[in-house]
Design a protein around this motif. Structure first.
Motif, mmCIF file in Angstrom:
data_model
loop_
_atom_site.group_PDB
_atom_site.id
_atom_site.type_symbol
_atom_site.label_atom_id
_atom_site.label_comp_id
_atom_site.label_asym_id
_atom_site.label_seq_id
_atom_site.Cartn_x
_atom_site.Cartn_y
_atom_site.Cartn_z
ATOM 1 N N GLN A 99 0.793 -1.316 -0.025
ATOM 2 C CA GLN A 99 0.022 0.012 -0.097
ATOM 3 C C GLN A 99 0.992 1.281 0.040
ATOM 4 O OE1 GLN A 99 -3.143 0.210 -0.482
ATOM 5 N NE2 GLN A 99 -3.101 2.434 -0.158
ATOM 6 N N PHE A 100 2.078 1.299 0.969
ATOM 7 C CA PHE A 100 2.747 2.260 0.924
ATOM 8 C C PHE A 100 3.548 2.813 -0.491
ATOM 9 C CE2 PHE A 100 6.802 4.779 1.765
ATOM 10 C CZ PHE A 100 6.253 5.779 2.754
ATOM 11 N N LEU A 101 3.811 1.543 -1.051
ATOM 12 C CA LEU A 101 4.814 1.956 -2.409
ATOM 13 C C LEU A 101 3.582 2.251 -3.594
ATOM 14 C CD1 LEU A 101 6.890 -1.265 -2.360
ATOM 15 C CD2 LEU A 101 7.719 1.084 -2.074
ATOM 16 N N LYS A 102 2.623 1.711 -3.401
ATOM 17 C CA LYS A 102 1.429 2.156 -4.446
ATOM 18 C C LYS A 102 1.160 3.699 -4.398
ATOM 19 C CE LYS A 102 -3.335 0.714 -5.649
ATOM 20 N NZ LYS A 102 -4.361 1.303 -4.821
ATOM 21 N N GLU A 103 1.014 4.150 -2.945
ATOM 22 C CA GLU A 103 0.776 5.589 -2.713
ATOM 23 C C GLU A 103 1.633 6.391 -3.168
ATOM 24 O OE1 GLU A 103 -0.974 5.377 1.470
ATOM 25 O OE2 GLU A 103 -0.831 7.610 1.303
ATOM 26 N N GLU A 207 1.602 1.899 9.499
ATOM 27 C CA GLU A 207 1.609 2.688 10.553
ATOM 28 C C GLU A 207 1.907 4.285 10.192
ATOM 29 O OE1 GLU A 207 3.669 1.760 14.582
ATOM 30 O OE2 GLU A 207 3.559 -0.147 13.831
ATOM 31 N N LEU A 208 2.511 4.416 8.860
ATOM 32 C CA LEU A 208 2.971 5.472 8.280
ATOM 33 C C LEU A 208 2.234 6.056 7.204
ATOM 34 C CD1 LEU A 208 6.691 4.335 7.945
ATOM 35 C CD2 LEU A 208 6.047 5.943 9.618
ATOM 36 N N SER A 209 2.058 7.448 7.136
ATOM 37 C CA SER A 209 1.210 7.811 5.928
ATOM 38 C C SER A 209 2.354 8.706 4.877
ATOM 39 C CB SER A 209 0.538 9.009 6.413
ATOM 40 O OG SER A 209 0.585 10.245 5.773
ATOM 41 N N VAL A 210 2.468 8.440 3.759
ATOM 42 C CA VAL A 210 3.326 9.044 2.839
ATOM 43 C C VAL A 210 3.293 10.456 2.754
ATOM 44 C CG1 VAL A 210 3.641 9.246 0.071
ATOM 45 C CG2 VAL A 210 3.109 6.974 1.016
ATOM 46 N N ASP A 211 2.045 11.176 2.955
ATOM 47 C CA ASP A 211 1.975 12.598 2.981
ATOM 48 C C ASP A 211 2.735 13.105 4.091
ATOM 49 O OD1 ASP A 211 0.378 13.238 0.582
ATOM 50 O OD2 ASP A 211 -1.285 12.711 1.406
ATOM 51 N N ALA A 212 2.446 12.294 5.276
ATOM 52 C CA ALA A 212 3.193 12.932 6.393
ATOM 53 C C ALA A 212 4.609 12.910 6.154
ATOM 54 C CB ALA A 212 2.644 12.269 7.619
#
Ligand code: BG6
Ligand code: MG
Length: 216
Positions: A99-103, A207-212
């Motif tokens: 999910q992180f890499l997709k975002e 637990e991480l957000s790409v934007d943040a």
């Protein structure tokens, strides 16, 4: 503003430590050296030959073998390890990675791999995410391993970003040191080891957000 993400592989993207352990343990047994899981922690982030040296030192056999013999041992361990890696599938991605890499891809944020593993392209291929990375640093080109910052600096350069525009992700203390010495923001993925010096520590990537992270 951060402009790119640089990932360690083993322990961040997927958990290969258990396969490394099985292969090293078999070789160590053959050499009359007993290693356990606690000792295996010391091999995280360390190159193949440095891992072998540590095992030989642990068994007090560091002066018993020629360089040719050591190279043959490392080769034997790797052949066994690669056989075990055949089992890897996309289901072996650690939680949140896909999910992180997709975002990141949706936001056009370039991602790179800074791993000591010479098997990184093969592993990423088995996990089905190789195309998510614009660059994979070739560890054969490095003069120094982690904790030296060289591998992360080379990755930032290849991604055409400045070190202070990068976020690095690591599960090993030597890796966190490498990221910080490179002048990057360090995210630690915590396992057993407490990660000193990381700017932020999480248990897994969901637990991480790409934007943040782009704003840190
Ligand atoms: C690192 C692992 O990513 O790669 C180490 O944490 C390993 O345990 C190193 O020794 C080298 O890997 P390989 O696949 O080249 O033997
Ligand atoms: Mg690692």
């Amino acid at each position: 503003m951060r402009k790119g993400f640089i990932f360690d592989l083993d322990g961040v993207i997927t958990d290969t430590a258990k396969y490394h352990y099985v292969a090293w343990k078999q070789l160590a047994d053959e050499l009359g050296i007993t290693i356990d899981l606690a000792f295996n922690e010391q091999l995280k982030g360390i190159s193949r030959m440095d891992s072998l040296e540590r095992i030989l030192e642990y068994g007090k056999k560091e002066n018993q073998y020629s360089m040719e013999e050591k190279e043959a041992f490392a080769e034997k361990k790797n052949t066994h390890y690669v056989t075990l890696l055949q089992e890897l599938t996309p289901a072996d991605l650690l939680p949140g990675v896909e999910q992180f890499l997709k975002e990141a891809a949706e936001k056009n944020i370039p991602c790179g791999i800074a791993s000591a593993s010479k098997n990184a392209p093969f592993i990423l291929d088995k996990l089905g995410i190789k195309e998510r990375f614009s660059i994979i640093v070739d560890p054969n080109t490095l003069a120094k391993g982690k904790p030296d910052p060289e591998i992360f600096l080379q990755a930032a350069n290849a991604l055409s970003i400045q070190p202070d525009e990068a976020v690095g992700f690591e599960d090993a203390q030597a890796g966190i040191q490498a990221i910080k010495s490179a002048g990057m923001y360090a995210v630690g993925i915590e396992t057993q080891e407490a990660l000193e010096g990381a700017d932020q520590v999480v248990k897994q990537l969901d637990e991480l957000s790409v934007d943040a992270l782009l704003r840190v």
